[in-house]
Structure formats: structure tokens, C-alpha cells
Design an enzyme around this catalytic site. Structure first.
Site, PDB file in Angstrom:
ATOM      1  N   CYS A 218      47.461  41.685  33.428  1.00 20.32           N
ATOM      2  CA  CYS A 218      48.255  41.399  32.229  1.00 20.32           C
ATOM      3  C   CYS A 218      48.896  40.015  32.327  1.00 20.32           C
ATOM      4  O   CYS A 218      49.568  39.697  33.306  1.00 20.32           O
ATOM      5  CB  CYS A 218      49.347  42.439  32.053  1.00 20.32           C
ATOM      6  SG  CYS A 218      50.546  41.953  30.796  1.00 20.32           S
ATOM      7  N   VAL A 219      48.697  39.211  31.298  1.00 18.48           N
ATOM      8  CA  VAL A 219      49.179  37.820  31.335  1.00 18.48           C
ATOM      9  C   VAL A 219      50.704  37.744  31.379  1.00 18.48           C
ATOM     10  O   VAL A 219      51.271  36.955  32.147  1.00 18.48           O
ATOM     11  CB  VAL A 219      48.601  36.989  30.168  1.00 18.48           C
ATOM     12  CG1 VAL A 219      49.020  37.534  28.808  1.00 18.48           C
ATOM     13  CG2 VAL A 219      49.020  35.530  30.297  1.00 18.48           C
TER      14      VAL A 219
END
Lengths: 135, 130
Positions: B78-79
């Protein structure tokens, strides 16, 4: 995406001791763009996430609770709070934020998103959900 | 069955990543399809290549990378969670002006939409963490 599934986000942790609550809310907000059937349940220490008048200033952590007010605008309007968890912490629904949404099928009438449910009802919610994300 | 997996805890500190790895391996051996493995919260730390665990212990990050190569797994970090914790690929280094990258081969950084999509597209989404 045409598939619509029943998503249930289970929030079980206090808002500021760990980052789970904040990052859970981020998933809910991003997920809202996917037009799924979304419900949120708050149980255990998770009920503290919805406490009114939060002030996290002394902890140095960001008070993200106002963001919950935006959920109604994203069609996230099924917020369930487990009764047993509230009672165990000496709280009632009056201690929580009164989250609302505007019902487009009822001339945009403002309605409450908040529902008090028993542990048995939480079990049923989990049972009927297709994707359960626990934070 | 088409299965996706979410890993919410970092390596070594917590068994969640080990359990998820064993689950994914077993599912693949049984002939199931792993649509995606999504790393969230401290789980993003499973995707650094700069860890040096003791030689007599398992290498959690390397193990995921090897499994991904073997089965063409889609390992997604997840960024937003990665930015908080300093997991960086070339694109992130460029965008945020960082002087290094540390992403492990076989992982990619993308958005939370990938998790929701995994939930929608898969028959089961299995979450590992507390």
C-alpha cells in the site's frame, strides 16, 4: 466494476494508541469510490473511535475523528456500534458522534447512520457479509 | 478458488506474515489461484530488501520474493502505508525526492483500491494480523 459485494469493516481498536484506526478509515474512504455495499461495525475499544469531542493534541497525534462526518457523503451510512462494548466502557450512544447522511430516496432527508446492535447482531452482520476486513 | 490475502503486520515482530506465507504456499499447492497479496499497516515492511536477518533464521522478505517469482504472485504494498514507513521504489523516490530505494524484487507499490478490487474479484479475502 459491476460486481457489488457486501463489505464489512470491523473496527476493534482505540483511535490513537496504534495506527490501525486511522489506516482503517483510509481504506473505507478509498473503498467508497468502488460503489460497494459497505457497513462499519465498532466494537471492543473501537467504540472510542466514535467518541464525541475528541482532543488528541497532547498526544501529538492527528485527531482524525472529524473525517467520520464525511462518510455519509460517500454513501457509507451503515454504522453499527456494539452495545456490550459500549456498556463495558460506561458509555452510551449519547457519548458518540451523531453521524448522519442524506437519503436520496427520501427527498434528501437527513437520517442517522448510527445503529446500536448486540453482539449477536454483529455475528449476523459478519455472517451475511462477503468481505470482512478487521482492523 | 480465487483467493486474495491481506498481511497487516511486519516481519519477525509478528507471526502474521509467516502464517500468510504458509497459507499462500499451501493454497497454491492445492491448486487454488492467488489473485493478490496486499501488504498494509506495518505489513509493508515485508517488502524491504535491506533487511539482514540472522543466518540461522528464515528470511521473511526474501521468501515472499522467491515465492512471487516461482508463481508470478502479485505482491502489492500500500502506497500510503509505505510512505509513512519508508518503503520506496523508483517512482516513489522520484515523486517524493528520496535518495534511495529499498523495495524487494517481486513487490510493487500501489493504492488501496487494489485491496478493494481484490475483495471484489476474489472468492475469498483472507486477512492475517491481530
Amino acid at each position: 466494476m459491476s460486481d457489488i459485494k457486501k463489505f464489512l469493516y470491523v473496527n476493534r481498536r482505540a483511535p490513537y494508541g496504534t495506527v490501525y484506526a486511522l489506516e482503517s478509515l483510509e481504506v473505507v474512504l478509498i473503498g467508497a469510490a468502488f460503489d460497494q455495499d459497505v457497513s462499519l461495525v465498532f466494537m471492543d475499544d473501537g467504540v472510542f473511535q466514535l467518541k464525541k469531542d475528541q482532543n488528541s493534541e497532547a498526544s501529538g497525534m492527528k485527531n482524525f475523528s472529524p473525517t467520520f462526518n464525511a462518510l455519509g457523503d460517500y454513501d457509507v451510512n451503515k454504522i453499527y456500534v456494539e452495545k456490550e462494548s459500549l456498556e463495558a466502557r460506561g458509555m452510551t450512544m449519547d457519548d458518540l458522534m451523531a453521524l448522519t447522511y442524506e437519503d436520496e430516496d427520501d427527498d434528501w432527508a437527513e437520517k442517522s447512520s448510527m445503529h446500536l446492535v448486540s453482539a449477536d447482531e454483529v455475528r449476523d452482520l459478519m455472517e451475511e457479509s462477503e468481505v470482512v476486513l478487521s482492523f | 478458488m480465487k483467493i486474495s490475502v491481506q498481511v497487516n503486520e511486519g516481519p519477525y515482530q509478528h507471526q502474521a506474515s509467516d502464517s500468510a506465507y504458509n497459507f499462500v504456499k499451501a493454497a497454491l499447492e492445492k491448486g487454488h489461484e492467488i489473485f493478490r497479496v496486499f501488504f498494509y499497516h506495518d505489513g509493508v515492511n515485508n517488502g524491504t530488501r535491506l533487511a539482514t536477518p540472522p543466518q540461522d533464521d528464515r528470511n521473511v522478505q526474501q521468501r515472499w520474493s522467491d515465492l512471487s517469482k516461482e508463481h508470478e504472485l502479485d505482491l502489492v504494498i500500500c502506497v500510503a502505508a509505505a510512505q509513512r514507513r519508508g518503503i520506496v521504489d523508483d517512482g516513489e523516490a522520484e515523486r517524493n525526492g528520496k535518495d534511495a530505494t529499498n523495495i524487494m524484487d517481486g513487490f510493487r507499490i500501489s493504492g488501496l483500491g487494489q485491496l478493494i478490487e481484490a475483495g471484489v474479484q476474489s472468492d475469498r479475502l483472507v486477512v492475517f494480523g491481530d
